[in-house]
Design a protein around this motif. Structure first.
Motif, PDB file in Angstrom:
ATOM      1  N   LEU A 171       0.824  -1.204   0.000  1.00  0.00           N
ATOM      2  CA  LEU A 171       0.000   0.000   0.000  1.00  0.00           C
ATOM      3  C   LEU A 171       0.863   1.262   0.000  1.00  0.00           C
ATOM      4  O   LEU A 171       0.500   2.262  -0.633  1.00  0.00           O
ATOM      5  CB  LEU A 171      -0.942  -0.011   1.212  1.00  0.00           C
ATOM      6  N   LYS A 172       1.997   1.229   0.684  1.00  0.00           N
ATOM      7  CA  LYS A 172       2.896   2.388   0.662  1.00  0.00           C
ATOM      8  C   LYS A 172       3.473   2.597  -0.729  1.00  0.00           C
ATOM      9  O   LYS A 172       3.584   3.729  -1.205  1.00  0.00           O
ATOM     10  CB  LYS A 172       4.008   2.203   1.699  1.00  0.00           C
ATOM     11  N   HIS A 173       3.841   1.509  -1.397  1.00  0.00           N
ATOM     12  CA  HIS A 173       4.305   1.631  -2.784  1.00  0.00           C
ATOM     13  C   HIS A 173       3.189   2.193  -3.668  1.00  0.00           C
ATOM     14  O   HIS A 173       3.431   3.061  -4.523  1.00  0.00           O
ATOM     15  CB  HIS A 173       4.739   0.270  -3.322  1.00  0.00           C
ATOM     16  N   ALA A 174       1.971   1.694  -3.467  1.00  0.00           N
ATOM     17  CA  ALA A 174       0.845   2.171  -4.266  1.00  0.00           C
ATOM     18  C   ALA A 174       0.618   3.655  -4.050  1.00  0.00           C
ATOM     19  O   ALA A 174       0.331   4.401  -5.004  1.00  0.00           O
ATOM     20  CB  ALA A 174      -0.414   1.382  -3.913  1.00  0.00           C
ATOM     21  N   LEU A 175       0.763   4.107  -2.812  1.00  0.00           N
ATOM     22  CA  LEU A 175       0.593   5.528  -2.513  1.00  0.00           C
ATOM     23  C   LEU A 175       1.655   6.360  -3.220  1.00  0.00           C
ATOM     24  O   LEU A 175       1.347   7.389  -3.833  1.00  0.00           O
ATOM     25  CB  LEU A 175       0.658   5.755  -0.997  1.00  0.00           C
ATOM     26  N   GLY A 176       2.920   5.924  -3.125  1.00  0.00           N
ATOM     27  CA  GLY A 176       3.993   6.660  -3.785  1.00  0.00           C
ATOM     28  C   GLY A 176       3.784   6.738  -5.282  1.00  0.00           C
ATOM     29  O   GLY A 176       3.959   7.800  -5.902  1.00  0.00           O
ATOM     30  N   ILE A 177       3.371   5.627  -5.877  1.00  0.00           N
ATOM     31  CA  ILE A 177       3.118   5.599  -7.314  1.00  0.00           C
ATOM     32  C   ILE A 177       1.898   6.452  -7.665  1.00  0.00           C
ATOM     33  O   ILE A 177       1.891   7.192  -8.648  1.00  0.00           O
ATOM     34  CB  ILE A 177       2.920   4.147  -7.787  1.00  0.00           C
TER      35      ILE A 177
END
Length: 273
Positions: free
Chosen positions: A191-197
């Motif tokens: 989810l953190k990767h998804a947020l950054g992307i």
């Protein structure tokens, strides 16, 4: 019964011994022994830029990338090869329509919060301003986890994922405030990767998850969690999961004879569990 992680370590130790390498406490005595070929200068620069310190000595302990079960070493052994070669076999193995123009490691996708942003293990840049961010796992997923999401992501009632046009991710993130509804899949990290992307204002991005599979009861639970995660948010973040073993089987059908040594190394070392 031997734990799955110990079984993987035993397999990797046998491989090392059979190939004449010395190991100590499940670590190679040198980085060179843990890699199929010398790391490219571009890859070295990527890891030195990254925040994980995977190449640094840790007191009396070796660098993390020396570990037999290092996910970073696995990434380098699979992907660095294609930085100096025509990556069309990799493109076809992944079923990609557009050409791969660059392979990189340890890319940062800031979430808008202070501190070191999460780093993505591998990024494939494609023609047409497209990027595939790959989160890689070797044995990490075999350890049950009880992780919630840091309260700072919800401070002052912020809806960070919704603000990045990821409402499904926002709903899932809220379930991690006080509980950990997934046992083996590191959903908070994804989810953190998804947020950054999602915060990026340019290009088309997809989030992929690659893992080394191992036959054990945990594998079945992990697969169910992947299916659940995909059902909840997969369409929103263009999510895809694939095992390293699946990739190897597909590569075997797309590479040429000059790639034989590369394939022999991958299939010999990272065999089916």
């Amino acid at each position: 019964m031997t734990s799955p992680i110990l079984s993987v370590i035993e397999q990797q130790t046998r491989w090392a011994t059979n190939n004449g390498f010395e190991t100590k406490d499940a670590y190679m005595t040198s980085l060179a022994n843990n890699l199929r070929q010398e790391m490219s200068s571009d890859a070295l620069r990527d890891f030195e830029r990254g925040s994980g310190g995977k190449l640094r000595q840790r007191g009396s302990r070796p660098p993390r990338m020396h570990a037999l079960r290092s996910s970073s070493a696995l990434c380098v052994n699979v992907f660095d090869y294609w930085r100096s070669r025509d990556p069309r076999p990799l493109q076809r193995a992944f079923g990609l329509r557009d050409r791969i123009t660059q392979v990189s490691f340890e890319e940062h996708y800031p979430t808008g919060l202070r501190g070191n942003p999460p780093s993505v293990d591998v990024v494939l840049t494609l023609e047409g301003n497209q990027r595939i961010a790959i989160e890689s796992k070797f044995t990490e997923w075999l350890t049950p986890r009880d992780r919630t999401i840091d309260p700072k992501y919800f401070a002052d009632g912020a809806e960070r994922w919704a603000g990045a046009k990821l409402p499904k991710c926002q709903s899932l993130a809220l379930t991690f405030q006080d509980a950990a509804p997934f046992k083996f899949l590191d959903v908070p990290q994804l989810l953190k990767h998804a947020l950054g992307i999602g915060r990026l204002k340019w290009g088309r991005h997809e989030l992929w998850y690659m893992y080394f599979d191992w036959k054990c009861p945990e594998s079945e639970l992990h697969a169910l969690e992947l299916a659940r995660f995909n059902e909840l948010v997969g369409s929103e973040i263009r999510f895809r999961a694939i095992t390293y073993q699946q990739l190897f089987r597909r590569l075997a059908r797309t590479v040429t004879e000059r790639d034989a040594a590369y394939m022999d190394y991958l299939t010999g070392r990272y065999a089916e569990g």
